[in-house]
Design a protein around this motif. Structure first.
Motif, PDB file in Angstrom:
ATOM      1  N   GLY A 227       0.783  -1.231   0.000  1.00 36.12           N
ATOM      2  CA  GLY A 227       0.000   0.000   0.000  1.00 36.12           C
ATOM      3  C   GLY A 227       0.810   1.273   0.000  1.00 36.12           C
ATOM      4  N   GLU A 228       2.123   1.188   0.225  1.00 34.56           N
ATOM      5  CA  GLU A 228       2.922   2.413   0.275  1.00 34.56           C
ATOM      6  C   GLU A 228       3.261   2.930  -1.118  1.00 34.56           C
ATOM      7  OE1 GLU A 228       5.200   2.004   4.578  1.00 34.56           O
ATOM      8  OE2 GLU A 228       6.261   1.368   2.769  1.00 34.56           O
ATOM      9  N   LEU A 229       3.349   2.051  -2.096  1.00 32.43           N
ATOM     10  CA  LEU A 229       3.572   2.462  -3.480  1.00 32.43           C
ATOM     11  C   LEU A 229       2.503   1.884  -4.400  1.00 32.43           C
ATOM     12  CD1 LEU A 229       5.284   3.918  -5.583  1.00 32.43           C
ATOM     13  CD2 LEU A 229       6.729   1.867  -5.736  1.00 32.43           C
ATOM     14  N   VAL A 230       2.195   0.601  -4.204  1.00 33.30           N
ATOM     15  CA  VAL A 230       1.148  -0.054  -4.985  1.00 33.30           C
ATOM     16  C   VAL A 230       0.329  -0.935  -4.039  1.00 33.30           C
ATOM     17  CG1 VAL A 230       2.499  -0.031  -7.119  1.00 33.30           C
ATOM     18  CG2 VAL A 230       2.633  -2.020  -5.595  1.00 33.30           C
ATOM     19  N   PRO A 231      -0.904  -1.288  -4.415  1.00 28.70           N
ATOM     20  CA  PRO A 231      -1.704  -2.186  -3.576  1.00 28.70           C
ATOM     21  C   PRO A 231      -1.010  -3.528  -3.361  1.00 28.70           C
ATOM     22  CG  PRO A 231      -3.083  -1.117  -5.221  1.00 28.70           C
ATOM     23  CD  PRO A 231      -1.666  -0.794  -5.588  1.00 28.70           C
ATOM     24  N   ALA A 232      -1.369  -4.199  -2.285  1.00 27.84           N
ATOM     25  CA  ALA A 232      -0.691  -5.426  -1.866  1.00 27.84           C
ATOM     26  C   ALA A 232      -0.653  -6.498  -2.946  1.00 27.84           C
ATOM     27  CB  ALA A 232      -1.368  -5.975  -0.616  1.00 27.84           C
ATOM     28  N   LEU A 233      -1.725  -6.625  -3.708  1.00 30.67           N
ATOM     29  CA  LEU A 233      -1.804  -7.704  -4.683  1.00 30.67           C
ATOM     30  C   LEU A 233      -1.382  -7.280  -6.090  1.00 30.67           C
ATOM     31  CD1 LEU A 233      -5.152  -9.401  -3.563  1.00 30.67           C
ATOM     32  CD2 LEU A 233      -2.811  -9.884  -2.820  1.00 30.67           C
ATOM     33  N   LYS A 234      -0.768  -6.107  -6.209  1.00 32.08           N
ATOM     34  CA  LYS A 234      -0.360  -5.590  -7.520  1.00 32.08           C
ATOM     35  C   LYS A 234       1.154  -5.551  -7.692  1.00 32.08           C
ATOM     36  CE  LYS A 234      -4.475  -4.722  -9.206  1.00 32.08           C
ATOM     37  NZ  LYS A 234      -4.953  -5.421 -10.425  1.00 32.08           N
ATOM     38  N   CYS A 235       1.880  -6.321  -6.892  1.00 33.66           N
ATOM     39  CA  CYS A 235       3.340  -6.294  -6.980  1.00 33.66           C
ATOM     40  C   CYS A 235       3.844  -6.733  -8.352  1.00 33.66           C
ATOM     41  CB  CYS A 235       3.955  -7.184  -5.904  1.00 33.66           C
ATOM     42  SG  CYS A 235       3.806  -6.535  -4.237  1.00 33.66           S
ATOM     43  N   MET A 236       3.273  -7.783  -8.886  1.00 35.50           N
ATOM     44  CA  MET A 236       3.738  -8.282 -10.179  1.00 35.50           C
ATOM     45  C   MET A 236       3.495  -7.266 -11.279  1.00 35.50           C
ATOM     46  SD  MET A 236       2.830 -11.865 -12.090  1.00 35.50           S
ATOM     47  CE  MET A 236       3.491 -12.239 -13.714  1.00 35.50           C
ATOM     48  N   ASP A 237       2.331  -6.628 -11.263  1.00 30.78           N
ATOM     49  CA  ASP A 237       2.047  -5.592 -12.263  1.00 30.78           C
ATOM     50  C   ASP A 237       3.059  -4.459 -12.165  1.00 30.78           C
ATOM     51  OD1 ASP A 237      -0.233  -6.856 -13.342  1.00 30.78           O
ATOM     52  OD2 ASP A 237      -1.476  -6.081 -11.727  1.00 30.78           O
ATOM     53  N   ALA A 238       3.409  -4.079 -10.927  1.00 30.48           N
ATOM     54  CA  ALA A 238       4.358  -2.982 -10.730  1.00 30.48           C
ATOM     55  C   ALA A 238       5.735  -3.335 -11.271  1.00 30.48           C
ATOM     56  CB  ALA A 238       4.445  -2.627  -9.247  1.00 30.48           C
ATOM     57  N   VAL A 239       6.170  -4.574 -11.085  1.00 36.41           N
ATOM     58  CA  VAL A 239       7.474  -5.003 -11.596  1.00 36.41           C
ATOM     59  C   VAL A 239       7.426  -5.133 -13.113  1.00 36.41           C
ATOM     60  CG1 VAL A 239       9.221  -6.827 -11.530  1.00 36.41           C
ATOM     61  CG2 VAL A 239       8.066  -6.132  -9.424  1.00 36.41           C
ATOM     62  N   MET A 240       6.316  -5.594 -13.636  1.00 33.62           N
ATOM     63  CA  MET A 240       6.185  -5.731 -15.085  1.00 33.62           C
ATOM     64  C   MET A 240       6.250  -4.385 -15.790  1.00 33.62           C
ATOM     65  SD  MET A 240       3.126  -8.603 -15.256  1.00 33.62           S
ATOM     66  CE  MET A 240       2.659  -8.126 -16.922  1.00 33.62           C
ATOM     67  N   ASP A 241       5.552  -3.377 -15.240  1.00 30.21           N
ATOM     68  CA  ASP A 241       5.483  -2.091 -15.954  1.00 30.21           C
ATOM     69  C   ASP A 241       6.579  -1.109 -15.549  1.00 30.21           C
ATOM     70  OD1 ASP A 241       4.703  -0.796 -13.561  1.00 30.21           O
ATOM     71  OD2 ASP A 241       2.576  -0.883 -14.041  1.00 30.21           O
ATOM     72  N   GLY A 242       7.461  -1.518 -14.628  1.00 34.36           N
ATOM     73  CA  GLY A 242       8.580  -0.666 -14.252  1.00 34.36           C
ATOM     74  C   GLY A 242       8.295   0.308 -13.138  1.00 34.36           C
ATOM     75  N   THR A 243       7.071   0.299 -12.580  1.00 35.93           N
ATOM     76  CA  THR A 243       6.804   1.128 -11.411  1.00 35.93           C
ATOM     77  C   THR A 243       7.754   0.753 -10.280  1.00 35.93           C
ATOM     78  OG1 THR A 243       4.473   1.342 -12.013  1.00 35.93           O
ATOM     79  CG2 THR A 243       5.051   1.792  -9.708  1.00 35.93           C
ATOM     80  N   ALA A 244       8.058  -0.540 -10.188  1.00 33.72           N
ATOM     81  CA  ALA A 244       9.036  -1.049  -9.236  1.00 33.72           C
ATOM     82  C   ALA A 244      10.033  -1.918  -9.996  1.00 33.72           C
ATOM     83  CB  ALA A 244       8.361  -1.856  -8.133  1.00 33.72           C
ATOM     84  N   ASP A 245      11.205  -2.073  -9.411  1.00 33.71           N
ATOM     85  CA  ASP A 245      12.232  -2.908 -10.027  1.00 33.71           C
ATOM     86  C   ASP A 245      12.224  -4.314  -9.458  1.00 33.71           C
ATOM     87  OD1 ASP A 245      13.489  -0.624 -11.505  1.00 33.71           O
ATOM     88  OD2 ASP A 245      13.807   0.068  -9.448  1.00 33.71           O
ATOM     89  N   LEU A 246      11.830  -4.428  -8.179  1.00 36.47           N
ATOM     90  CA  LEU A 246      11.767  -5.711  -7.507  1.00 36.47           C
ATOM     91  C   LEU A 246      10.436  -5.821  -6.767  1.00 36.47           C
ATOM     92  CD1 LEU A 246      14.825  -4.313  -6.669  1.00 36.47           C
ATOM     93  CD2 LEU A 246      15.261  -6.736  -6.310  1.00 36.47           C
TER      94      LEU A 246
END
Length: 377
Positions: A84-103
């Motif tokens: 929840g601090e950067l992306v919702p709990a269940l959206k980690c994979m989406d964030a890594v896929m689109d580059g919002t997060a690196d890991l």
């Protein structure tokens, strides 16, 4: 976790683990610069599915981030974000896929909807234990099949934490027969959720921070989330007093560290190796954290909160096991080529590891139940 730490967790209750909001996450995302390389330092963002400070999974993921930094001599700097601090709990994979997060650190079965094979790489009902699963991943061809799947989504994953055999879940009423699953609404993800549907229940996917409220309000009738170490922290004992085992739905829950594939491949080889080896270290470190911490908190729940720890009876275990076997057969029959090869590889590894474990380790564990006179602490 020390005994004092366990007591402190009891006092703190749920407040520590439910902090954060969508507004905070949005503000953090807007304020962050893109990952940068400055003065030889590579800055990476890491998201997780775990509430901040959650024992085991949450604290382990944060230790992993710090360990990668230390092993790299601070050539890698990781900005860590809890759920929840950067992306919702269940959206980690989406964030890594689109580059919002690196890991990203989470459980691959959260992405069952993208491809059911992701669930196989977390846990299979009545499948392999933690050590058997590790044998498959590292020495039985499992990782190669996992990576083949991940390539389609632009990520690379490494085992990065183990829960070992989980609890079956928290219930407000006893489970005495297979009929008791009919109409039951339970928080249970992945193939465990598919199994529940097979026996007449309804599976609900919720992140850790939302389970308590759903259980308290009656939106769900039961819930599972790893075991006593997390369950105490999340406060499930406040709204349900029965905890069932064994967790046949997740006999070995393998956490993952996801890395954006382009980002990973752009790193120098030694930094790639540091990420990979640090993840493997966390795989073992988290398991032993759960092993010792769950035993301690189980006693706290039993003696201080009047929780009843019950075992599923043999009729229920047999019914669930037969349903699990049919589920896997149907997945093989209806699955694509990758699913068929993954399950065949998984089942071959299960046969091979189970052969010696039954003869040796399982026999030893049975021997410890024979009433032997043995000193206690």
């Amino acid at each position: 976790m020390s005994r004092n730490a366990t007591t402190d967790t009891t006092k703190l209750g749920r407040r520590t683990f439910l902090a954060g909001s969508a507004a905070l996450g949005a503000a953090a995302a807007a304020a962050l610069p893109a990952p940068a390389i400055a003065s030889g330092t590579i800055e990476l963002r890491m998201v997780t599915s775990w509430p901040k400070g959650l024992p085991g999974a949450g604290t382990g993921a944060e230790r992993l981030a710090r360990t990668i930094e230390e092993m790299s001599g601070d050539r890698l700097k990781i900005k860590f974000f809890a759920a929840g601090e950067l992306v919702p709990a269940l959206k980690c994979m989406d964030a890594v896929m689109d580059g919002t997060a690196d890991l990203g650190h989470d459980a691959s079965f959260y992405h069952h909807g993208k491809n059911p094979a992701f669930s196989v790489f977390f846990a299979v009902p009545f499948g392999m234990t933690a050590q058997e699963q590790a044998a498959w991943i590292y020495h039985g061809g499992g990782w190669q099949l996992w990576d083949e799947l991940n390539q389609k989504f632009g990520i690379i994953s490494f085992p990065a934490g183990q829960t070992a055999t989980q609890s079956f879940g928290w219930f407000k009423k006893e489970i005495n027969s297979m009929d008791d699953f009919k109409g039951l609404k339970m928080r249970i993800p992945g193939l465990g959720g598919e199994l529940l549907k097979r026996v007449g229940g309804s599976a609900v996917l919720l992140p850790a921070g939302e389970i308590f409220a759903a259980l308290q309000s009656g939106a769900i009738d039961a819930a599972e989330f790893i075991g006593p170490l997390n369950d105490l922290a999340l406060g499930f004992h406040q709204v349900a007093k029965i905890s069932y085992g064994p967790g046949v739905q997740e006999p070995g829950g393998m956490m993952q560290l996801m890395v954006n594939r382009k980002k990973y491949e752009a790193l120098p080889k030694d930094l790639q190796a540091i990420i990979r080896i640090a993840a493997q270290w966390m795989h073992e470190d988290m398991k032993v954290d759960y092993d010792i911490g769950s035993g301690r908190t189980m006693e706290v729940l039993r003696t201080q909160h009047n929780v009843r720890f019950l075992r599923l009876n043999n009729d229920v275990l047999t019914g669930l096991g037969n349903a699990a076997g049919q589920l896997l057969q149907d997945m093989m029959d209806a699955g694509d080529d990758h699913m068929k090869r993954t399950l065949k590889s998984y089942l071959a590894a299960r046969d091979n590891t189970m052969r010696f474990l039954r003869f040796n380790e399982q026999a030893f564990l049975n021997a410890r139940t024979l009433g032997i006179k043995y000193p206690t602490a």
